[in-house]
Design a protein around this motif. Structure first.
Motif, PDB file in Angstrom:
ATOM      1  N   SER A   1       0.899  -1.254   0.110  1.00 40.98           N
ATOM      2  CA  SER A   1       0.128  -0.021   0.037  1.00 40.98           C
ATOM      3  C   SER A   1       0.695   1.216  -0.096  1.00 40.98           C
ATOM      4  N   ALA A   2       0.644   2.101  -0.970  1.00 41.34           N
ATOM      5  CA  ALA A   2       1.302   3.450  -0.715  1.00 41.34           C
ATOM      6  C   ALA A   2       0.128   4.604  -0.932  1.00 41.34           C
ATOM      7  N   ILE A   3       0.669   5.626  -0.415  1.00 40.29           N
ATOM      8  CA  ILE A   3       0.113   7.142  -0.503  1.00 40.29           C
ATOM      9  C   ILE A   3       0.469   7.885  -1.431  1.00 40.29           C
ATOM     10  N   GLY A   4      -0.441   8.273  -2.172  1.00 42.69           N
ATOM     11  CA  GLY A   4      -0.112   9.318  -3.383  1.00 42.69           C
ATOM     12  C   GLY A   4      -0.643  10.715  -3.151  1.00 42.69           C
ATOM     13  N   ASN A   5       0.119  11.743  -3.024  1.00 40.85           N
ATOM     14  CA  ASN A   5      -0.242  13.057  -2.937  1.00 40.85           C
ATOM     15  C   ASN A   5      -0.763  13.553  -4.043  1.00 40.85           C
ATOM     16  N   TYR A   6      -1.899  14.404  -4.329  1.00 44.77           N
ATOM     17  CA  TYR A   6      -2.256  14.937  -5.610  1.00 44.77           C
ATOM     18  C   TYR A   6      -1.363  15.837  -6.068  1.00 44.77           C
ATOM     19  N   LEU A   7      -1.024  15.976  -7.351  1.00 43.90           N
ATOM     20  CA  LEU A   7      -0.063  16.835  -7.794  1.00 43.90           C
ATOM     21  C   LEU A   7      -1.153  18.135  -8.237  1.00 43.90           C
ATOM     22  N   GLU A   8      -1.275  18.971  -7.329  1.00 51.37           N
ATOM     23  CA  GLU A   8      -2.156  20.099  -7.473  1.00 51.37           C
ATOM     24  C   GLU A   8      -1.603  21.676  -7.417  1.00 51.37           C
ATOM     25  N   GLU A   9      -2.012  22.667  -7.943  1.00 48.74           N
ATOM     26  CA  GLU A   9      -1.746  23.891  -7.740  1.00 48.74           C
ATOM     27  C   GLU A   9      -1.421  24.447  -6.618  1.00 48.74           C
ATOM     28  N   GLY A  10      -0.027  24.967  -6.493  1.00 54.33           N
ATOM     29  CA  GLY A  10       0.357  25.508  -5.247  1.00 54.33           C
ATOM     30  C   GLY A  10       1.031  24.566  -3.949  1.00 54.33           C
ATOM     31  N   ARG A  11       0.763  23.329  -4.104  1.00 54.60           N
ATOM     32  CA  ARG A  11       1.216  22.408  -3.119  1.00 54.60           C
ATOM     33  C   ARG A  11       2.813  22.325  -3.321  1.00 54.60           C
ATOM     34  N   GLU A  12       3.216  22.066  -2.411  1.00 53.23           N
ATOM     35  CA  GLU A  12       4.719  21.885  -2.055  1.00 53.23           C
ATOM     36  C   GLU A  12       4.850  20.729  -1.724  1.00 53.23           C
ATOM     37  N   PHE A  13       6.111  20.085  -2.439  1.00 53.67           N
ATOM     38  CA  PHE A  13       6.547  18.494  -1.923  1.00 53.67           C
ATOM     39  C   PHE A  13       7.950  18.592  -2.044  1.00 53.67           C
ATOM     40  N   ALA A  14       8.770  17.716  -1.070  1.00 52.51           N
ATOM     41  CA  ALA A  14      10.139  17.283  -1.267  1.00 52.51           C
ATOM     42  C   ALA A  14      10.019  16.123  -2.402  1.00 52.51           C
ATOM     43  N   VAL A  15      10.689  16.456  -3.468  1.00 55.78           N
ATOM     44  CA  VAL A  15      10.685  15.465  -4.396  1.00 55.78           C
ATOM     45  C   VAL A  15      12.208  14.971  -4.828  1.00 55.78           C
ATOM     46  N   ARG A  16      12.392  13.530  -5.231  1.00 60.86           N
ATOM     47  CA  ARG A  16      13.580  12.964  -5.446  1.00 60.86           C
ATOM     48  C   ARG A  16      14.069  13.293  -6.671  1.00 60.86           C
ATOM     49  N   VAL A  17      15.522  13.971  -6.834  1.00 58.87           N
ATOM     50  CA  VAL A  17      16.233  14.185  -7.731  1.00 58.87           C
ATOM     51  C   VAL A  17      17.448  13.478  -8.038  1.00 58.87           C
ATOM     52  N   ALA A  18      17.969  13.682  -9.225  1.00 58.08           N
ATOM     53  CA  ALA A  18      19.424  13.077  -9.333  1.00 58.08           C
ATOM     54  C   ALA A  18      20.404  14.218  -8.865  1.00 58.08           C
ATOM     55  N   ALA A  19      21.735  13.802  -8.694  1.00 57.90           N
ATOM     56  CA  ALA A  19      22.564  14.723  -8.186  1.00 57.90           C
ATOM     57  C   ALA A  19      22.904  15.834  -9.257  1.00 57.90           C
ATOM     58  N   GLY A  20      23.098  17.115  -8.856  1.00 55.04           N
ATOM     59  CA  GLY A  20      23.117  18.153  -9.686  1.00 55.04           C
ATOM     60  C   GLY A  20      22.980  19.529  -8.889  1.00 55.04           C
ATOM     61  N   THR A  21      22.954  20.605  -9.696  1.00 51.49           N
ATOM     62  CA  THR A  21      22.770  21.923  -9.179  1.00 51.49           C
ATOM     63  C   THR A  21      21.469  22.478  -9.508  1.00 51.49           C
ATOM     64  N   TYR A  22      20.572  23.028  -8.500  1.00 58.89           N
ATOM     65  CA  TYR A  22      19.140  23.186  -8.588  1.00 58.89           C
ATOM     66  C   TYR A  22      19.192  24.875  -8.123  1.00 58.89           C
ATOM     67  N   THR A  23      18.392  25.514  -8.960  1.00 59.01           N
ATOM     68  CA  THR A  23      18.270  26.910  -8.298  1.00 59.01           C
ATOM     69  C   THR A  23      16.987  27.289  -8.172  1.00 59.01           C
ATOM     70  N   LYS A  24      16.553  28.268  -7.336  1.00 58.39           N
ATOM     71  CA  LYS A  24      15.381  28.781  -6.721  1.00 58.39           C
ATOM     72  C   LYS A  24      14.642  29.143  -8.087  1.00 58.39           C
ATOM     73  N   ASP A  25      13.368  28.951  -8.407  1.00 55.44           N
ATOM     74  CA  ASP A  25      12.435  29.230  -9.363  1.00 55.44           C
ATOM     75  C   ASP A  25      12.819  28.554 -10.739  1.00 55.44           C
ATOM     76  N   GLN A  26      13.927  27.600 -10.618  1.00 56.23           N
ATOM     77  CA  GLN A  26      14.126  26.681 -11.619  1.00 56.23           C
ATOM     78  C   GLN A  26      12.939  25.863 -12.229  1.00 56.23           C
ATOM     79  N   ALA A  27      12.641  25.887 -13.608  1.00 54.50           N
ATOM     80  CA  ALA A  27      11.502  25.001 -13.979  1.00 54.50           C
ATOM     81  C   ALA A  27      11.873  23.617 -13.822  1.00 54.50           C
ATOM     82  N   ILE A  28      10.915  22.684 -13.284  1.00 52.25           N
ATOM     83  CA  ILE A  28      11.006  21.322 -13.206  1.00 52.25           C
ATOM     84  C   ILE A  28       9.836  20.456 -13.943  1.00 52.25           C
ATOM     85  N   THR A  29      10.504  19.296 -14.445  1.00 49.88           N
ATOM     86  CA  THR A  29       9.877  18.429 -15.369  1.00 49.88           C
ATOM     87  C   THR A  29       9.768  17.132 -14.926  1.00 49.88           C
ATOM     88  N   VAL A  30       9.323  16.175 -15.287  1.00 46.58           N
ATOM     89  CA  VAL A  30       9.208  14.649 -15.063  1.00 46.58           C
ATOM     90  C   VAL A  30      10.095  13.772 -15.980  1.00 46.58           C
TER      91      VAL A  30
END
Length: 146
Positions: A72-101
């Motif tokens: 059993s897993a819990i999935g949070n709705y991906l909805e406007e304005g919500r904030e999540f900690a999401v898994r990313v590969a090693a790298g450099t990330y900047t504030k307001d950088q566009a994110i995709t999947v």
């Protein structure tokens, strides 16, 4: 050790989630969809109704532990304005950088030519040396950038 202890940053988990068994083992902070068998499956690209997999606290697992296949897993709705900690590969990330999947994980929108759906924006300025988590704020609708 992760920089975050939980996936759901905005605290709306009580009424903004779905619970399903998993089609395969899934890491917390990755993106999933509900497949034809009514199971959470890894989302490979931004498509349709998506969810961010939460930690399996109900099984004693933390943010870095996979939710096993068939559990059993819990999935949070991906909805406007919500904030999540999401898994990313090693790298450099900047504030307001566009994110995709990409392959179920959050990824910075590449600067190379192509068309990408933006699902949100990075809220951290950080360089990671291994797989880790960044905080994102979800946007209302996917914006396509070329």
């Amino acid at each position: 050790m992760s920089r975050y202890r939980r996936v759901n940053i905005d605290g709306k988990s009580l009424y903004k989630t779905e619970t399903r068994k998993t089609a395969a083992a899934l890491y917390p902070g990755t993106f999933a969809v509900i497949n034809g068998s009514n199971l959470f499956a890894q989302a490979t690209t931004p498509i349709g109704r998506m969810y961010v997999v939460d930690s399996a606290y109900h099984e004693g697992l933390g943010i870095t532990d996979q939710v096993p296949s068939g559990h059993s897993a819990i999935g949070n709705y991906l909805e406007e304005g919500r904030e999540f900690a999401v898994r990313v590969a090693a790298g450099t990330y900047t504030k307001d950088q566009a994110i995709t999947v990409v392959a179920g994980q959050a990824a910075a929108v590449p600067t190379t030519a192509g068309t990408y759906k933006v699902i949100g924006y990075c809220q951290d300025a950080v360089t990671t040396t291994a797989v880790d988590f960044i905080r994102i704020r979800v946007r209302a609708d996917s914006v396509v950038v070329s």
